[in-house]
Design a protein around this motif. Structure first.
Motif, PDB file in Angstrom:
ATOM      1  N   LEU A  90       0.791  -1.121  -0.078  1.00 32.29           N
ATOM      2  CA  LEU A  90      -0.117  -0.141   0.117  1.00 32.29           C
ATOM      3  C   LEU A  90       0.953   1.386   0.116  1.00 32.29           C
ATOM      4  O   LEU A  90       0.637   2.317  -0.825  1.00 32.29           O
ATOM      5  CB  LEU A  90      -0.950  -0.063   1.004  1.00 32.29           C
ATOM      6  CG  LEU A  90      -1.985   1.249   1.266  1.00 32.29           C
ATOM      7  CD1 LEU A  90      -2.816   0.974   0.047  1.00 32.29           C
ATOM      8  CD2 LEU A  90      -2.748   0.933   2.460  1.00 32.29           C
ATOM      9  N   THR A  91       1.988   1.235   0.815  1.00 28.28           N
ATOM     10  CA  THR A  91       3.008   2.472   0.991  1.00 28.28           C
ATOM     11  C   THR A  91       3.495   2.565  -0.532  1.00 28.28           C
ATOM     12  O   THR A  91       3.378   3.876  -0.788  1.00 28.28           O
ATOM     13  CB  THR A  91       4.182   2.072   1.756  1.00 28.28           C
ATOM     14  OG1 THR A  91       3.493   1.781   3.088  1.00 28.28           O
ATOM     15  CG2 THR A  91       5.122   3.303   1.881  1.00 28.28           C
ATOM     16  N   HIS A  92       3.616   1.667  -1.427  1.00 22.11           N
ATOM     17  CA  HIS A  92       4.213   1.835  -2.695  1.00 22.11           C
ATOM     18  C   HIS A  92       3.017   2.183  -3.828  1.00 22.11           C
ATOM     19  O   HIS A  92       3.417   2.814  -4.698  1.00 22.11           O
ATOM     20  CB  HIS A  92       5.089   0.624  -3.328  1.00 22.11           C
ATOM     21  CG  HIS A  92       6.206   0.648  -2.611  1.00 22.11           C
ATOM     22  ND1 HIS A  92       7.314   1.247  -3.119  1.00 22.11           N
ATOM     23  CD2 HIS A  92       6.750  -0.231  -1.278  1.00 22.11           C
ATOM     24  CE1 HIS A  92       8.347   0.929  -2.158  1.00 22.11           C
ATOM     25  NE2 HIS A  92       7.920   0.290  -1.133  1.00 22.11           N
ATOM     26  N   LEU A 175     -10.981   3.023   3.662  1.00 21.66           N
ATOM     27  CA  LEU A 175      -9.516   2.885   3.009  1.00 21.66           C
ATOM     28  C   LEU A 175      -9.602   3.751   1.594  1.00 21.66           C
ATOM     29  O   LEU A 175      -8.909   4.491   1.105  1.00 21.66           O
ATOM     30  CB  LEU A 175      -9.321   1.471   2.464  1.00 21.66           C
ATOM     31  CG  LEU A 175      -8.564   0.745   3.714  1.00 21.66           C
ATOM     32  CD1 LEU A 175      -8.702  -0.688   3.724  1.00 21.66           C
ATOM     33  CD2 LEU A 175      -7.110   1.181   3.901  1.00 21.66           C
ATOM     34  N   LEU A 176     -10.807   3.556   0.861  1.00 23.54           N
ATOM     35  CA  LEU A 176     -10.966   4.485  -0.328  1.00 23.54           C
ATOM     36  C   LEU A 176     -11.171   5.905  -0.256  1.00 23.54           C
ATOM     37  O   LEU A 176     -10.217   6.481  -0.975  1.00 23.54           O
ATOM     38  CB  LEU A 176     -12.384   3.927  -1.211  1.00 23.54           C
ATOM     39  CG  LEU A 176     -12.794   4.437  -2.270  1.00 23.54           C
ATOM     40  CD1 LEU A 176     -11.853   4.449  -3.487  1.00 23.54           C
ATOM     41  CD2 LEU A 176     -14.221   3.972  -2.966  1.00 23.54           C
ATOM     42  N   LEU A 186      -3.127   7.445   7.456  1.00 20.45           N
ATOM     43  CA  LEU A 186      -4.460   6.851   7.660  1.00 20.45           C
ATOM     44  C   LEU A 186      -4.532   5.786   6.853  1.00 20.45           C
ATOM     45  O   LEU A 186      -5.285   4.811   7.708  1.00 20.45           O
ATOM     46  CB  LEU A 186      -5.449   8.137   7.462  1.00 20.45           C
ATOM     47  CG  LEU A 186      -6.937   7.563   7.497  1.00 20.45           C
ATOM     48  CD1 LEU A 186      -7.162   7.414   9.025  1.00 20.45           C
ATOM     49  CD2 LEU A 186      -7.735   8.810   7.017  1.00 20.45           C
ATOM     50  N   ALA A 187      -4.230   5.691   5.740  1.00 19.14           N
ATOM     51  CA  ALA A 187      -4.457   4.426   4.920  1.00 19.14           C
ATOM     52  C   ALA A 187      -4.030   3.030   5.636  1.00 19.14           C
ATOM     53  O   ALA A 187      -4.396   2.066   5.762  1.00 19.14           O
ATOM     54  CB  ALA A 187      -4.145   4.661   3.395  1.00 19.14           C
ATOM     55  N   CYS A 188      -2.440   3.322   5.915  1.00 17.04           N
ATOM     56  CA  CYS A 188      -1.725   2.150   6.403  1.00 17.04           C
ATOM     57  C   CYS A 188      -2.774   1.795   7.880  1.00 17.04           C
ATOM     58  O   CYS A 188      -2.497   0.765   8.206  1.00 17.04           O
ATOM     59  CB  CYS A 188      -0.339   2.655   6.669  1.00 17.04           C
ATOM     60  SG  CYS A 188       0.469   2.719   5.240  1.00 17.04           S
ATOM     61  N   ASP A 189      -2.982   2.863   8.567  1.00 20.75           N
ATOM     62  CA  ASP A 189      -3.653   2.691  10.064  1.00 20.75           C
ATOM     63  C   ASP A 189      -4.813   1.847   9.918  1.00 20.75           C
ATOM     64  O   ASP A 189      -4.941   0.877  10.474  1.00 20.75           O
ATOM     65  CB  ASP A 189      -3.756   4.003  10.738  1.00 20.75           C
ATOM     66  CG  ASP A 189      -2.528   4.242  11.485  1.00 20.75           C
ATOM     67  OD1 ASP A 189      -1.489   3.721  11.340  1.00 20.75           O
ATOM     68  OD2 ASP A 189      -2.609   5.621  11.775  1.00 20.75           O
ATOM     69  N   LEU A 190      -5.672   2.024   8.880  1.00 15.86           N
ATOM     70  CA  LEU A 190      -6.856   1.591   8.585  1.00 15.86           C
ATOM     71  C   LEU A 190      -6.528   0.046   7.858  1.00 15.86           C
ATOM     72  O   LEU A 190      -7.358  -0.790   8.439  1.00 15.86           O
ATOM     73  CB  LEU A 190      -7.512   2.263   7.365  1.00 15.86           C
ATOM     74  CG  LEU A 190      -8.186   3.711   8.024  1.00 15.86           C
ATOM     75  CD1 LEU A 190      -8.542   4.286   6.571  1.00 15.86           C
ATOM     76  CD2 LEU A 190      -9.658   3.384   8.826  1.00 15.86           C
TER      77      LEU A 190
END
Length: 199
Positions: A90-92, A175-176, A186-190
């Motif tokens: 997800l990070t990439h 996430l979206l 936030l996306a990584c935490d979710l």
């Protein structure tokens, strides 16, 4: 790229093993499967090798190809590996998302929420996660994640099939939104919370 006969056999058998329709210890009969698909033994053998590579089947001396047993202790490891690898992907992926990829994720999210049975939901859920991570453009990482999805799905079907109910997935929607906002933290935490929620 069009689907080969081996692809079709592999996917059909994989889904039957994941959903528990083919339980642990069941023998996979090469001649029966070849007859069912009106094909030679060659694509069946190729499908068997792929099932073995995914840990779904094992060649047992003098007993043929058998469905592997589900290890109850492995789910904790699978969840932790998914957290590590999916957050990495997800990070990439996040900076590379565009209007088209976000539309694909939104479609998968809607399909997941609309699923009326667990088999359809599982297909849509895997599609959602793949769409989320695919722009990372790291094929080995995505292949490892796909293998973990298959193992996780087997555990879900084994333990939740009788209790599964259709419902909208708030984590998917969140996430979206985080992707649209390009909010990586936030996306990584979710994602971490979402993957650990099933444990």
């Amino acid at each position: 790229m069009s689907e080969t006969t081996a692809d079709k056999i592999f996917r059909a058998l994989m889904e039957r093993i994941v959903t528990g329709d083919l339980p642990a210890g069941d023998k996979l009969r090469q001649d029966h499967i070849a007859r069912d698909y009106q094909t030679s033994h060659v694509p069946v053998r190729e499908a068997f090798l792929r099932l073995e590579a995914k840990g779904l089947a094992k060649s047992v001396p003098h007993k043929g190809m058998r469905v592997t047993a589900l290890e109850p202790t492995e789910i904790r490891e699978v969840i932790e590996m998914r957290v590590a690898l999916e957050v990495l992907a997800l990070t990439h992926a996040l900076p590379r998302h565009d209007a088209d990829t976000l539309a694909t994720i939104e479609d998968a999210c809607r399909a997941c929420d609309a699923a009326s049975d667990m088999i359809t939901w599982d297909r849509c859920n895997r599609r959602f996660h793949l769409a989320l991570l695919a722009p990372c453009d790291m094929p080995r990482l995505l292949s490892a994640i796909e293998d973990l999805h298959i193992t996780a799905a087997r555990h879900l079907f084994a333990h939740w099939q009788d209790r599964w109910v259709p419902r909208p997935d708030g984590d998917h929607a969140a996430l979206l939104q985080a992707l649209r906002a390009q909010d990586l933290t936030l996306a990584c935490d979710l994602m971490r919370r979402h993957l650990r929620r099933v444990s």
